[in-house]
Enzyme design. Structure first.
Site, PDB file in Angstrom:
ATOM      1  N   HIS A 139      -3.236  -1.398  -3.848  1.00  0.00           N
ATOM      2  CA  HIS A 139      -2.290  -2.005  -2.912  1.00  0.00           C
ATOM      3  C   HIS A 139      -2.489  -1.478  -1.498  1.00  0.00           C
ATOM      4  CE1 HIS A 139      -0.738  -3.842  -6.319  1.00  0.00           C
ATOM      5  NE2 HIS A 139       0.398  -4.222  -5.785  1.00  0.00           N
ATOM      6  N   ARG A 389      -4.980  -8.572 -13.483  1.00  0.00           N
ATOM      7  CA  ARG A 389      -3.733  -9.267 -13.152  1.00  0.00           C
ATOM      8  C   ARG A 389      -4.071 -10.607 -12.509  1.00  0.00           C
ATOM      9  NH1 ARG A 389       1.252  -7.967  -9.028  1.00  0.00           N
ATOM     10  NH2 ARG A 389      -0.441  -7.707  -7.562  1.00  0.00           N
ATOM     11  N   GLU A 499       9.308 -10.845 -11.941  1.00  0.00           N
ATOM     12  CA  GLU A 499       9.465 -10.301 -10.594  1.00  0.00           C
ATOM     13  C   GLU A 499      10.316 -11.136  -9.647  1.00  0.00           C
ATOM     14  OE1 GLU A 499       5.670  -9.702  -8.722  1.00  0.00           O
ATOM     15  OE2 GLU A 499       4.760 -11.347  -9.808  1.00  0.00           O
ATOM     16  N   ASP A 536       8.971  -7.520  -5.417  1.00  0.00           N
ATOM     17  CA  ASP A 536       9.204  -8.947  -5.208  1.00  0.00           C
ATOM     18  C   ASP A 536      10.632  -9.329  -5.541  1.00  0.00           C
ATOM     19  OD1 ASP A 536       6.921 -10.803  -4.282  1.00  0.00           O
ATOM     20  OD2 ASP A 536       5.956  -9.241  -5.459  1.00  0.00           O
ATOM     21  N   ARG A 574       6.325  -0.289  -9.309  1.00  0.00           N
ATOM     22  CA  ARG A 574       7.065   0.292  -8.186  1.00  0.00           C
ATOM     23  C   ARG A 574       6.123   0.581  -7.034  1.00  0.00           C
ATOM     24  NH1 ARG A 574      11.925   2.699  -9.351  1.00  0.00           N
ATOM     25  NH2 ARG A 574      12.480   3.015 -11.508  1.00  0.00           N
ATOM     26  N   ARG A 706       3.583 -11.269   1.208  1.00  0.00           N
ATOM     27  CA  ARG A 706       3.687 -10.307   0.114  1.00  0.00           C
ATOM     28  C   ARG A 706       4.752  -9.258   0.456  1.00  0.00           C
ATOM     29  NH1 ARG A 706      -0.954 -11.168  -3.707  1.00  0.00           N
ATOM     30  NH2 ARG A 706       0.566 -10.132  -5.005  1.00  0.00           N
TER      31      ARG A 706
HETATM   32  P1  PGA Z   1       2.461  -7.037  -5.313  1.00  0.00           P
HETATM   33  O1  PGA Z   1       3.049  -5.595  -5.114  1.00  0.00           O
HETATM   34  O2  PGA Z   1       2.682  -7.809  -4.058  1.00  0.00           O
HETATM   35  O3  PGA Z   1       1.040  -6.793  -5.613  1.00  0.00           O
HETATM   36  O4  PGA Z   1       3.166  -7.622  -6.494  1.00  0.00           O
HETATM   37  C1  PGA Z   1       4.136  -5.382  -4.365  1.00  0.00           C
HETATM   38  C2  PGA Z   1       4.372  -3.899  -4.104  1.00  0.00           C
HETATM   39  O5  PGA Z   1       3.687  -3.068  -4.619  1.00  0.00           O
HETATM   40  O6  PGA Z   1       5.274  -3.608  -3.337  1.00  0.00           O
END
Ligand code: PGA
Length: 870
Positions: A139, A389, A499, A536, A574, A706
């Site tokens: 991420h 994923r 989510e 999310d 998280r 996102r």
């Molecule tokens: P994602 O993760 O957008 O890949 O679902 C969100 C996050 O880690 O805050």
């Protein structure tokens, strides 16, 4: 302790001075004086009068286009150096606390569990069965470049050297100078392969050392309290990865990439073991061995070296075998016996171990040999297990094209029942579904190619297949069918990720429907994994309603799986910051619904949090201990279920919070224009943090943004809106209805509520409405300012209500360390905020490369100052 704080201050001062000297050498005395002036004005601006602040603004506004970048860099690098000193200080303090046996330590926990009447065997068994899986993701929340992180790590080494009285000053200066003369912003986006390699480097540089240290200590402490240690190859903690496997909204992660990453992680594991075996071979020069080893190596004068030599050869062979595949050389491998399973490596190591013990050399057996055995238990032959994923709509699209091809109508327009019936029939059919001579769209082909790579991979190298934005049973069944169509021979864990608030609310029904299908239940082999998406859902419903939705979903799933007699593993998605479900891991685990942590747990570890928690072996050991202790405590001694009055209160507040949040974020026509104007959201997408784009859909609006850039943007202007909007209204209504005594009770006795309030407090302490107001004054039209001032007012209400609940007069009085850390940083972050607002203003009016570069540096600097991006 005071001495130690003094030590921290000394370190910060020394690093700051050295940075100052570097800047002076590069840009001259006058320029350094300018930076010093800004720093002093910022300090005065914080603690002095309006006039001091105005002087600071005048000074900053007076900077030319060319001066802005080095000023921003100066403050950014200072904050980075302050972070290093603070991190180092934490380790130093921890060592001291360790000596005093901290109250939260694992030893204390074992004693407590015993006192509560939990049998030694039960504790032992729980530890042996425990599976905590830390999932490293790519991420994009780490702003720092790897090359700089390495230099920062080298500075930490120097600080340690200085503590030992070694002379490190020269090296420190050299490193700071290297940092100053290195561009802190990546020029190009990392590829997914770069990201995966970055993950491997964390293992190589820290976890490889930390894991055996942690396991050894765990064994010793368990032995000391329970009279029996842990099996040598037992590892309650393992690692998985999303780097190179998570393709949700990231077109750069392709089937080819995933295949390569799977191979690279095997190569890396073999490489690390070769290095270990070399060390071990050098040490195990003994001649005495037991009968078993003697039979194996014949009359070799140094039996251990002889056997380890063979192990080494096999590992090198394995590397060659992998390389051939990576280079796509000949189909027929020239390598005969790659070592692909952990058993193959464990067997000779355990043989050496038995022999040493039998021959009275336990002390030698307990050295590096045990370390390697423990590593095999944790890292296997693949280092990490790769998760995949993909988003649910991408799978549906495959079936849409198939159904159209066969003339069966449109899959996406079928009812859920219709889809399920179709998928289940196909899953139980003996003939293939994928048509011959069919030409799917490139997107569908990519999904199929990925499933093929997964189907052909060694099951031991894979974790779960996670389906993002999952809602219905068909989302899960469709993935199982695709994997089967591509020839998978094992029943891979296929995991729905819930989510959105609606999906969390219906998660129980979805899983119930699945487990009620005998075919599916058999597929699970008695184990269901479900992923909970924290960020999310918060973006969708606001933090309060989302947190309650997550809690209820987990509670319901726990009960449901018990009723179906299926073990449930919850996978927590998280992030690092509060708006993304972040916060101290052990508190979070202990705040989960009772019964939901039952020996197993998966959790994502992301971006800068990977560095903060696992970047240095000492910190990694500490965090691994915290995880193990928290999971053990939550499994064996869970908190009682919340009282019904608490639940009702939470339900009511969540509903109020939800309406309040959505009425602004979704229904206030001014909201999106305000967000776009006041935050650097648009500019952030240019920051090449990770391989994936900032939006799920390139042409989408805020709804497709996102969660990470959403929170990142609000953090930059210090309004921190996602973490509190909705809570203000809900808490205020509760107080107005005389429910404060009830909230006090909930805070005192319910870990979930306490953790929610404490996290809220922490974010509020990081907010700064004066700074937000400044962004507004520079960037927002008068018409939108009304919304801005109402939001700022609402934030102050949230602060008030948190103080009411905590019965305190100021935020964070119970947490002076964090408060102090925020206070110390503020004078350095302030100039970066003012500069950022100025840069946004200038760049939006007259775009300029120099301004953009400086803008990115301010973003990185503010993130460093806030200790996270978003
Ligand atoms: P994602 O993760 O957008 O890949 O679902 C969100 C996050 O880690 O805050």
């Amino acid at each position: 302790m005071n001495d130690l704080h003094e030590a921290l201050r000394d370190d910060v001062r020394m690093l700051g001075d050295s940075l100052g000297q570097t800047i002076e050498k590069h840009l001259g005395k006058k320029f350094l004086e300018k930076i010093e002036r800004v720093r002093k004005l910022a300090k005065a601006g914080r603690h002095g009068t309006e006039k001091d602040r105005d002087n600071l603004l005048t000074e900053l506004k007076g900077l030319s286009e060319d001066e802005m970048l080095p000023v921003a860099r100066g403050f950014t690098q200072f904050l980075n150096l302050a972070n290093i000193a603070e991190e180092h200080h934490r380790v130093r303090r921890h060592q001291e606390i360790c000596d005093l046996e901290a109250a939260d330590s694992y030893v204390q926990l074992l004693k407590r569990l015993k006192k509560e009447g939990i049998g030694v065997t039960q504790i032992q068994q729980t530890l042996a069965e425990m599976q905590v899986d830390l999932v490293l993701t790519a991420h994009p929340t780490e702003v720092n470049r790897r090359t700089l992180i390495q230099k920062y790590d080298a500075i930490t080494d120097c600080l340690r050297g200085l503590d030992r009285g070694e002379s490190e000053q020269h090296r420190l200066k050299e490193l700071i100078s290297q940092i100053w003369h290195t561009n802190e912003i990546r020029q190009v986006r990392p590829t997914p392969i770069d990201e995966a390699k970055w993950g491997f480097a964390v293992i190589e540089n820290s976890l490889w050392e930390a894991v055996p240290t942690f396991l050894k200590r765990l064994d010793e402490q368990t032995h000391a309290i329970l009279g029996q240690g842990l099996p040598l190859d037992c590892s309650p903690i393992r690692f998985s990865s999303w780097m190179g496997g998570d393709r949700d909204g990231n077109p750069n992660v392709t089937a080819v990439v995933t295949e390569e990453v799977l191979m690279l992680s095997r190569w890396m594991a073999a490489d690390l073991y070769v290095r270990d075996i070399d060390v071990l071979r050098a040490e195990l020069s003994m001649y005495n061995c037991n009968q078993e080893l003697r039979q194996r190596v014949g009359d070799a004068p140094e039996p251990y070296r002889q056997l380890l030599g063979e192990v080494r050869d096999s590992l090198v062979c394995t590397q060659r075998w992998i390389k051939e595949r990576l280079d796509q050389e000949s189909e027929v491998s020239s390598v005969l016996c790659p070592m692909l399973t952990p058993d193959k490596l464990l067997e000779p190591l355990m043989l050496c171990h038995r022999s040493l013990v039998e021959c009275g050399m336990e002390i030698i057996a307990e050295g590096p040999l045990e370390d390697i055995i423990r590593r095999v238990g944790c890292f296997g032959m693949t280092l990490v297990r790769l998760d995949i994923r993909q988003s649910s709509d991408r799978h549906a699209q495959v079936f849409e094209e198939i159904s159209q091809f066969y003339g069966l109508g449109s899959y996406i327009h079928w009812t859920e029942e219709g889809r399920q019936a179709f998928l289940l029939k196909e899953l139980q059919s003996k003939r293939p579904l994928i048509p011959r001579g069919w030409h799917p769209s490139p997107e569908v082909q990519e999904v199929l190619d990925t499933c093929k790579v997964v189907a052909e991979a060694d099951p031991a190298s894979l974790g779960s297949y996670v389906i993002s934005m999952a809602s219905h049973p068909s989302d899960v069944l469709s993935v199982i069918l695709l994997l089967r169509e591509m020839g998978i021979s094992h029943d891979m864990r296929v995991v729905p990720l819930f989510e959105t608030l609606d999906d969390l609310d219906s998660a129980r029904d979805c899983v119930d429907a699945l487990l009620s299908v005998p075919w599916y239940k058999q597929y699970t082999h008695g184990h269901q994994e479900v992923m909970i998406g924290y960020s999310d859902s918060s973006k969708d419903a606001g933090q309060l309603a989302a947190a309650w939705g997550q809690f209820k979903a987990q509670e319901a799933l726990t009960e449901l799986c018990q009723a179906h007699d299926v073990h449930l593993t919850l996978f927590h998605g998280r992030g690092g910051t509060v708006g993304r479900g972040g916060g101290p891991s052990h508190t979070a685990i202990l705040a989960q619904p009772p019964g939901s942590v039952d020996r197993s747990l998966r959790v994502t570890e992301q971006g800068e949090m990977i560095r903060f928690k696992f970047g240095i072996p000492e910190l990694a050991v500490r965090n691994l201990e915290l995880y193990t202790g928290a999971v053990l405590a939550a499994t064996l001694s869970p908190e009682p279920s919340p009282k019904n009055v608490w639940r009702d209160q939470m339900e009511k507040m969540a509903e109020t919070g939800l309406q309040a949040y959505r009425s602004v974020v979704r229904h206030d026509a001014q909201f999106v224009p305000y967000f776009r104007a006041v935050t650097p959201e648009q500019e952030l997408s240019k920051l090449p943090l990770g391989s994936r784009p900032a939006k799920r859909k390139a042409d989408g609006g805020v709804e497709s943004l996102r969660a990470i850039p959403w929170i990142f943007a609000w953090t930059q202007i210090r309004l921190m809106l996602p973490a509190w909007l909705g809570s203000d209204t809900a808490l205020e209504a509760a107080v107005r209805n005389n429910e404060l005594p009830l909230l006090h009770d909930m805070y005192a006795k319910w870990p979930f509520f306490r953790s929610y309030v404490d996290m809220l407090e922490m974010v509020l302490a990081k907010s700064d409405t004066r700074l937000t107001e400044y962004y507004e004054s520079r960037l927002v039209s008068d018409e939108l300012k009304v919304l801005g001032s109402s939001l700022r007012h609402r934030l102050s209400v949230a602060v008030e209500k948190v103080l009411d609940i905590k019965q305190r007069k100021e935020l964070l009085v119970d947490n002076p360390v964090i408060q102090q850390s925020i206070d110390v940083r503020n004078p350095y972050i302030d100039p970066l905020h003012f500069l950022q607002a100025e840069l946004l203003y200038r760049d939006r009016n007259h775009p300029d490369q120099r301004l953009e570069q400086a803008l990115m540096v301010t973003m990185a600097g503010i993130s460093a100052g806030m200790r996270n991006t978003g």
